[in-house]
Design a protein around this motif. Structure first.
Motif, short mmCIF file in Angstrom:
data_model
loop_
_atom_site.label_atom_id
_atom_site.label_comp_id
_atom_site.label_asym_id
_atom_site.label_seq_id
_atom_site.Cartn_x
_atom_site.Cartn_y
_atom_site.Cartn_z
N GLN A 219 0.81 -1.28 -0.03
CA GLN A 219 0.13 -0.09 0.15
C GLN A 219 0.93 1.19 -0.09
O GLN A 219 0.22 2.40 0.11
CB GLN A 219 -0.93 0.12 1.17
CG GLN A 219 -1.93 -1.22 1.18
CD GLN A 219 -2.95 -0.90 -0.08
OE1 GLN A 219 -3.50 0.00 -0.41
NE2 GLN A 219 -2.90 -2.07 -0.81
N GLN A 220 2.11 1.08 -0.13
CA GLN A 220 2.89 2.16 -0.45
C GLN A 220 2.68 3.23 -1.68
O GLN A 220 2.46 2.65 -2.63
CB GLN A 220 4.49 1.93 -0.33
CG GLN A 220 4.87 1.43 0.89
CD GLN A 220 4.71 -0.40 0.75
OE1 GLN A 220 4.41 -0.95 -0.09
NE2 GLN A 220 5.12 -0.80 1.68
N VAL A 221 2.40 4.33 -1.38
CA VAL A 221 1.97 5.47 -2.62
C VAL A 221 3.06 6.05 -3.12
O VAL A 221 3.99 6.67 -2.37
CB VAL A 221 0.75 6.12 -2.16
CG1 VAL A 221 0.70 7.14 -3.10
CG2 VAL A 221 -0.23 5.37 -1.70
N ILE A 258 1.05 -2.12 -5.21
CA ILE A 258 0.04 -3.26 -5.67
C ILE A 258 -0.63 -2.76 -6.87
O ILE A 258 -0.84 -3.47 -7.67
CB ILE A 258 -0.54 -3.84 -4.51
CG1 ILE A 258 -1.33 -5.40 -4.70
CG2 ILE A 258 -1.74 -2.85 -4.04
CD1 ILE A 258 -0.36 -6.19 -5.39
N GLU A 259 -1.28 -1.52 -6.89
CA GLU A 259 -2.01 -1.13 -8.08
C GLU A 259 -1.11 -1.16 -9.20
O GLU A 259 -1.46 -1.62 -10.59
CB GLU A 259 -2.54 0.26 -7.74
CG GLU A 259 -3.72 0.16 -7.07
CD GLU A 259 -4.15 1.80 -6.74
OE1 GLU A 259 -5.19 1.92 -6.62
OE2 GLU A 259 -3.27 2.56 -6.74
N LEU A 264 0.58 -3.96 -14.62
CA LEU A 264 1.56 -4.59 -15.14
C LEU A 264 1.04 -6.01 -15.55
O LEU A 264 1.07 -6.38 -16.87
CB LEU A 264 2.83 -4.64 -14.42
CG LEU A 264 3.71 -3.49 -14.31
CD1 LEU A 264 5.00 -3.72 -13.47
CD2 LEU A 264 4.24 -2.90 -15.64
N CYS A 265 0.57 -6.74 -14.62
CA CYS A 265 -0.03 -8.06 -14.91
C CYS A 265 -1.17 -8.06 -15.95
O CYS A 265 -1.07 -8.77 -16.89
CB CYS A 265 -0.61 -8.73 -13.58
SG CYS A 265 0.85 -9.10 -12.52
N GLU A 314 2.09 12.08 -20.79
CA GLU A 314 1.36 10.92 -20.41
C GLU A 314 0.57 10.63 -19.47
O GLU A 314 1.11 11.36 -18.24
CB GLU A 314 2.74 9.93 -20.56
CG GLU A 314 3.72 9.88 -21.70
CD GLU A 314 3.07 9.33 -23.00
OE1 GLU A 314 1.92 8.66 -22.70
OE2 GLU A 314 3.49 9.65 -24.05
N THR A 315 -0.38 9.97 -19.39
CA THR A 315 -1.09 9.38 -18.24
C THR A 315 -0.35 8.11 -17.71
O THR A 315 0.41 7.79 -18.52
CB THR A 315 -2.50 9.09 -18.37
OG1 THR A 315 -2.58 8.15 -19.63
CG2 THR A 315 -3.21 10.16 -19.16
N PHE A 316 -0.80 7.65 -16.72
CA PHE A 316 -0.25 6.41 -16.08
C PHE A 316 -0.39 5.24 -17.35
O PHE A 316 0.19 4.43 -17.41
CB PHE A 316 -0.64 6.12 -14.79
CG PHE A 316 0.01 4.98 -14.26
CD1 PHE A 316 1.53 5.09 -13.90
CD2 PHE A 316 -0.44 3.55 -14.41
CE1 PHE A 316 1.93 3.87 -13.68
CE2 PHE A 316 -0.10 2.48 -13.96
CZ PHE A 316 1.19 2.42 -13.25
#
Length: 354
Positions: A219-221, A258-259, A264-265, A314-316
């Motif tokens: 949960q690190q941002v 985790i997001e 990526l997955c 760029e957006t994410f």
């Protein structure tokens, strides 16, 4: 001509490539070629007379001074740094040597050169120091994002060494009048990223069928900035930034770790599906958290937008797709930089939780 330090590393090589794609002003590129410096990043410039590469340490003030005078350099862009937090925890001495002592010696060489210039050249000269948002410490989940006036509260040997270098740059402006600019960026991602950082590591491990290590609860941002956007911001600050000022550079993309890995997955499921048709997300593994792990970084890049008109292109979603596509198209680059020593180091630092 400009001089770029650390120009064979991840951000530095992207900057050199973008700089020469956007214009014809030559670059003297100085890089020590430590484990993360890779001339393969610059292979497309082979034979290009606009690119002069010198393998050297920024701590070699005499050589830096010679290069500045020989090439009549009008600006220095300093990317050279040890930058991996985990490595700074296990071996902080290298971070002090490069990020603190190296920056000091570089500043001394630049100050001596700048002092010899005629008044018009002195006024036009710039020293741009590239730094990180990690110097500001950590934020609570609901706290406002870092601005340029946020107090420095570094929490790792890496961020402490970068904070020290920032303070040296500031001091050389206020004490000696050296025309400096400082940029503090958020987490970069994109092509040529050495596979020890989260995004390239997880792409590599996913394709190899290995675990995708997530520190703690994931949960690190972090605020994610596509590297070409960062390069554009640096060009703009170098062009029009006010001497002595600091500019925060961010992507306006706060994501938990985790997001990021889940994104990526999903992209890999689409672009390079597993042979068994199952999701790469099944390879995610939570591992023991990093000591003193900062919970959240967030950049307020409003000053850069207001004063210099920069915003990320760029957006994410668009940036992460380009990143995955690049790694899928360049497996040989990954294979070439992934040495046995690197694999041993990763194995020792990502131990699964019981």
């Amino acid at each position: 001509m400009i001089l770029v330090t650390g120009g064979a590393g991840f951000i530095g090589s992207n900057f050199v490539l973008d700089w020469l794609a956007c214009g014809d002003e030559p670059v003297v590129n100085v890089d020590k070629l430590t484990y993360a410096g890779n001339l393969a990043n610059l292979a497309s410039l082979e034979g290009d007379s606009r690119h002069i590469f010198i393998q050297a340490d920024i701590g070699d003030a005499e050589l830096i001074g010679q290069l500045l005078r020989q090439h009549k350099v009008r600006a220095v862009v300093n990317f050279a740094a040890e930058s991996h937090v985990d490595r700074s925890i296990s071996g902080p001495a290298a971070f002090v040597a490069t990020n603190v002592n190296g920056t000091f010696n570089l500043l001394e060489a630049v100050r001596a050169y700048w002092g010899e210039l005629e008044s018009a050249a002195q006024a036009a000269f710039r020293f741009l120091h590239v730094s990180t948002d990690e110097v500001y410490g950590t934020l609570d989940r609901e706290a406002p994002a870092f601005t340029e006036t946020h107090p420095y509260q570094p929490n790792s040997p890496y961020s402490a060494s970068k904070a020290a270098s920032d303070h040296l740059v500031r001091a050389y402006h206020h004490t000696y009048g050296l025309p400096v600019l400082t940029t503090n960026c958020s987490n970069n991602y994109g092509p040529y990223h050495f596979p020890e950082k989260l995004i390239p590591l997880c792409i590599q491990n996913a394709l190899a069928g290995e675990p995708l290590p997530i520190y703690g609860d994931g949960q690190q941002v972090r605020d994610w900035l596509y590297v070409s956007d960062h390069c554009a911001a640096i060009r703009r600050v170098l062009e029009a930034g006010s001497c002595g000022e600091v500019y925060n550079v961010g992507g306006w993309n706060e994501k938990t770790n985790i997001e990021v890995v889940q994104a990526l997955c999903s992209l890999l499921d689409e672009l390079a599906p597993r042979a068994d048709s199952r999701s790469y997300a099944e390879q995610i593994r939570y591992v023991q958290d990093r000591p003193g792990h900062d919970r959240r970084y967030a950049i307020d890049a409003g000053k850069l937008q207001r004063e210099l008109g920069w915003r990320p292109a760029e957006t994410f979603d668009s940036g992460i797709r380009k990143t995955v596509q690049w790694y899928l198209a360049n497996p040989q680059w990954v294979a070439d930089v992934t040495s046995g020593a690197y694999r041993d180091w990763v194995a020792s630092h990502y131990q699964s939780t019981p």
